[in-house]
Design a protein around this motif. Structure first.
Motif, short mmCIF file in Angstrom:
data_model
loop_
_atom_site.label_atom_id
_atom_site.label_comp_id
_atom_site.label_asym_id
_atom_site.label_seq_id
_atom_site.Cartn_x
_atom_site.Cartn_y
_atom_site.Cartn_z
N GLU A 426 0.84 -1.20 0.00
CA GLU A 426 0.00 0.00 0.00
C GLU A 426 0.88 1.26 0.00
O GLU A 426 0.70 2.17 -0.80
CB GLU A 426 -0.89 -0.05 1.25
N ALA A 427 1.87 1.28 0.91
CA ALA A 427 2.75 2.44 1.02
C ALA A 427 3.57 2.64 -0.25
O ALA A 427 3.77 3.77 -0.72
CB ALA A 427 3.68 2.28 2.23
N ALA A 428 4.01 1.52 -0.81
CA ALA A 428 4.81 1.61 -2.03
C ALA A 428 3.96 2.18 -3.16
O ALA A 428 4.44 2.98 -3.97
CB ALA A 428 5.34 0.23 -2.40
N VAL A 429 2.70 1.76 -3.18
CA VAL A 429 1.80 2.26 -4.21
C VAL A 429 1.64 3.78 -4.05
O VAL A 429 1.65 4.52 -5.02
CB VAL A 429 0.43 1.55 -4.12
N GLN A 430 1.54 4.22 -2.79
CA GLN A 430 1.39 5.66 -2.56
C GLN A 430 2.62 6.45 -2.98
O GLN A 430 2.50 7.54 -3.55
CB GLN A 430 1.10 5.93 -1.09
N ARG A 431 3.79 5.90 -2.69
CA ARG A 431 5.01 6.60 -3.09
C ARG A 431 5.08 6.67 -4.61
O ARG A 431 5.44 7.69 -5.19
CB ARG A 431 6.24 5.88 -2.54
#
Ligand code: C2E
Ligand code: CA
Ligand code: CA
Length: 695
Positions: A426-431
């Motif tokens: 999820e966080a990687a997608v946001q970055r």
């Protein structure tokens, strides 16, 4: 520390002697340049304090002699002089002096200046050492055409020693030997007995001048006992009489071409992915065998490479490969993906705990310093771990998640490992989204410039404005340049972004000039990033911005950080001169934060410099900050370079700066950056008469 002190004037020499001995330095006092040079030649001093006016050999002569000495660039040279106008100081710096002390010498001031110099000296000696190492390895690399994929060798025929790059040792499964070794042991004894004479004969023929280069294929013995095929090539370098004095070339590994990484001998990415897919396939069909994938990335490898040289970097990679091997079981597979990235496939890992235990072992192994060429290199690694589960179909998916976990380990402070979990995705997608957003932000015009006033410190009069870019993100609101400029640099977006900033700054100021009067004595400063400086066509960008806006070049200032220039001062100077030829002014940003000494100031084609806000903040709190600012003001003044103080937040700081002779400044005391509307209002208030006449 050993300090050479040369002054024919006894009272002044005694005074300096007193200051220096009180600090515990060993002082060598001389009355003439000639006797000082005799001392220096025998034993170079770390610092030299030279009186300019000496009978016979002058301080300038002596300074030049010191600089031409092989050890001379390590010495910090102070010139003591009563003549301090710009032309004199230029002569002092041109002779190679680092700094000067005005005569009559002020004890307190001299003490602080010496203390600052001592610190710079440490940096300099370290930097010189690194540069030397770099140069030596670069020369070696230039000798071989094939580059880093092959073993490079450099054979000093006079000394009978050969240098073999790290790849040679990994190729044959040997422990790397730093420096040069005997060619018999290092090379010929490794050749299969049936091939050895043939290879030697080829070498001999070339050395005698019978062939235009040396080339031979043979079997070389691996430490494990098996043989691999090697192709060697080389060319001799000859002295004036035709005698070969040196020979250099490459060894190419013919067996493992393609499938294995050339430097470390580890399986390559392609081979690893193939294996990973096979394991996944077996799992799908027969079910169950759990396995783990580790993604190992060295921390700060680029820094090691840049500062200690590629040869050291290569050896570190070879050593890392070896250490990783020490941590795993025989059936597991390690590969080098490229750069400083390694992957490990651990089959038969039962659970998370077991994977963590192995990761801990790897961390502990890698944290040990490696000895590379007589120096200890410290490195650590960040590790991402993913345990396979039924959801994975493709090797790429596993690799992607291990990579994500590795990124998290880096963000968490490096030298650690992280297990992959779904929230990370999820966080990687946001970055990634931020990255995507940044790509579109330019097109969507989400950037705007804010403007911070630059004022006359004594009167408060508005003198200029600095453009500071903002990103107005549709969901997140204002994003700080400190956050997105580095991403823009990484993505190569800094060139178009920087172009936009300059264009916008120019047309905005021109608009205000048209409203409030063309004679408005205002200039706008725009910041340039290091990358922009080396990648983009700055000159063209600036020309177009001026042309399109109609802003006179004299109203534009470009700010470049000191560290951007330090990388390659000569080509930077050439470029800056061209920009100045357009009539645009140059300002050095964040001055004082790098390692540069004042020596460097007069080599820069700058019109102004900004004292970094860390100094402004320390004013009146520590004497060194005051002394540095004073020294900068002093010399800059002599060369006609204007000084602007950044980050002026308090009245007390303003008063001190004025007292020291600093006329310009910016900071919260006057105003933080303003949006264009507020900035327009401020300009209207600052120039009411012009506003009327312009209306
Ligand atoms: P900088 O060029 O040194 O800009 C000065 C920074 O200090 C600005 O932060 C400004 O808002 C802040 N500042 C001003 N007065 C004070 C004060 O009294 N106290 C304190 N503590 N800070 C003050 P900002 O706008 O966040 O910009 C940060 C950095 O981002 C800039 O540092 C600059 O290096 C970079 N930057 C900003 N705009 C651009 C741009 O258009 N292009 C490039 N390449 N870099 C930019
Ligand atoms: Ca700036
Ligand atoms: Ca700055």
């Amino acid at each position: 520390m050993k300090i050479l002190l040369v002054d024919d004037d006894l009272p002044s020499r005694r005074l300096l002697e007193k200051i220096l001995s009180a600090e515990g330095h060993e002082v060598l006092s001389c009355a003439t340049g000639e006797s000082a040079w005799e001392y220096y030649e025998r034993e170079p001093a770390a610092m030299a304090i030279l009186d300019w006016m000496l009978p016979g050999m002058t301080g300038l002569d002596l300074c030049r002699k010191i600089r031409s000495h092989p050890k001379g660039r390590d010495t910090f040279v102070f010139m003591v002089t009563a003549r301090t106008d710009a032309a004199d100081l230029r002569a002092v710096l041109d002779a190679g002096a680092d700094d000067y002390l005005a005569k009559p010498v002020d004890i307190a001031q001299a003490g602080v200046r010496l203390a600052i110099a001592l610190r710079q000296l440490e940096h300099r000696i370290e930097r010189n050492r690194v540069e030397d190492a770099l140069k030596k390895s670069e020369q070696r690399y230039a000798l071989a055409a094939q580059g880093a994929n092959d073993v490079l060798w450099d054979w000093d025929l006079v000394e009978g020693r050969i240098f073999l790059s790290a790849r040679w040792y990994s190729l044959l499964g040997l422990k790397p030997v730093p420096g040069e070794i005997n060619p018999e042991e290092g090379w010929f004894e490794r050749i299969h007995p049936e091939d050895r004479m043939r290879v030697k004969r080829r070498v001999e023929e070339h050395l005698l001048g019978l062939t235009d280069h040396f080339e031979s294929e043979y079997r070389a013995c691996h430490e494990s006992g098996h043989y691999c095929w090697v192709l060697s090539r080389g060319v001799a370098q000859r002295a004036a009489d035709g005698r070969a004095v040196r020979m250099a070339g490459s060894h190419t590994d013919l067996t493992m071409r393609g499938v294995h990484d050339a430097l470390t001998g580890l399986p390559s990415r392609a081979l690893f992915m193939e294996r990973l897919n096979t394991v996944l396939e077996i799992n799908r069909r027969r079910g169950g065998q759990p396995f783990a994938l580790f993604f190992v990335d060295l921390d700060r490898f680029k820094m090691i490479n840049d500062s200690l040289g590629h040869a050291v970097g290569d050896e570190l990679l070879v050593a890392t490969a070896q250490r990783l091997k020490n941590c795993i079981r025989p059936g597991d597979m390690i590969a080098r993906l490229g750069g400083d990235e390694f992957t490990i496939l651990l089959e038969g890992v039962r659970d998370n705990e077991e994977a963590k235990e192995i990761a801990g072992r790897i961390e502990a192994e890698l944290v040990q310093p490696v000895r590379v060429r007589d120096q200890e290199v410290f490195s650590t690694a960040s590790i991402g771990i993913v345990i396979n589960h039924s959801g994975y179909q493709q090797a790429e998916e596993l690799l992607r998640d291990a990579d994500t976990a590795m990124y998290r380990a880096k963000a968490g402070g490096r030298a650690r490992f992280e297990m992959f979990n779904a929230t990370m995705r999820e966080a990687a997608v946001q970055r990634m989204a931020l990255v995507t957003d940044l790509r579109q932000a330019i097109r969507r015009k989400e950037f705007l410039n804010h403007y911070q006033p630059i004022v006359d410190l004594s009167t408060g009069t508005l003198a200029g404005i600095e453009a500071l870019v903002r990103w107005n993100h549709p969901q997140r609101g204002y994003v700080s340049p400190i956050e997105f400029i580095p991403i823009a640099e990484e993505l190569g977006l800094i060139v178009p972004l920087g172009q936009w900033v300059v264009e916008e700054a120019c047309s905005q100021l021109q608009e205000w000039r048209q409203v409030y009067g063309e004679e408005l004595p205002l200039s706008v400063s725009a910041n340039l990033s290091t990358r922009q400086f080396s990648q983009g066509d700055i000159l063209l960008t600036v020309q177009q911005a001026l042309e399109n806006s109609g802003l006179p070049p004299s109203s534009l200032i470009l700010e470049i950080t000191e560290s951007a220039l330090a990388e390659d001062i000569d080509s930077a100077s050439v470029l800056l001169k061209k920009i100045r030829d357009l009539g645009v002014r140059i300002c050095i940003d964040d001055f004082g934060t790098g390692y540069s000494s004042l020596q460097y100031l007069h080599r820069l084609p700058a019109n102004a410099l900004k004292v970094d806000r860390s100094f402004t903040a320390r004013l009146d709190q520590d004497r060194e900050a005051n002394e540095i600012v004073r020294a900068i003001l002093d010399l800059a003044g002599k060369f006609g370079i204007e000084v602007i103080a950044e980050g002026v937040e308090m009245e007390r700081q303003r008063a001190t700066l004025v007292r020291m002779g600093c006329h310009r400044g910016q900071g919260a005391l006057f105003s933080m950056p303003l949006d264009p509307e507020q900035a327009g209002g401020m300009i209207r208030k600052a120039f009411p008469l012009r506003a009327v006449s312009g209306a």
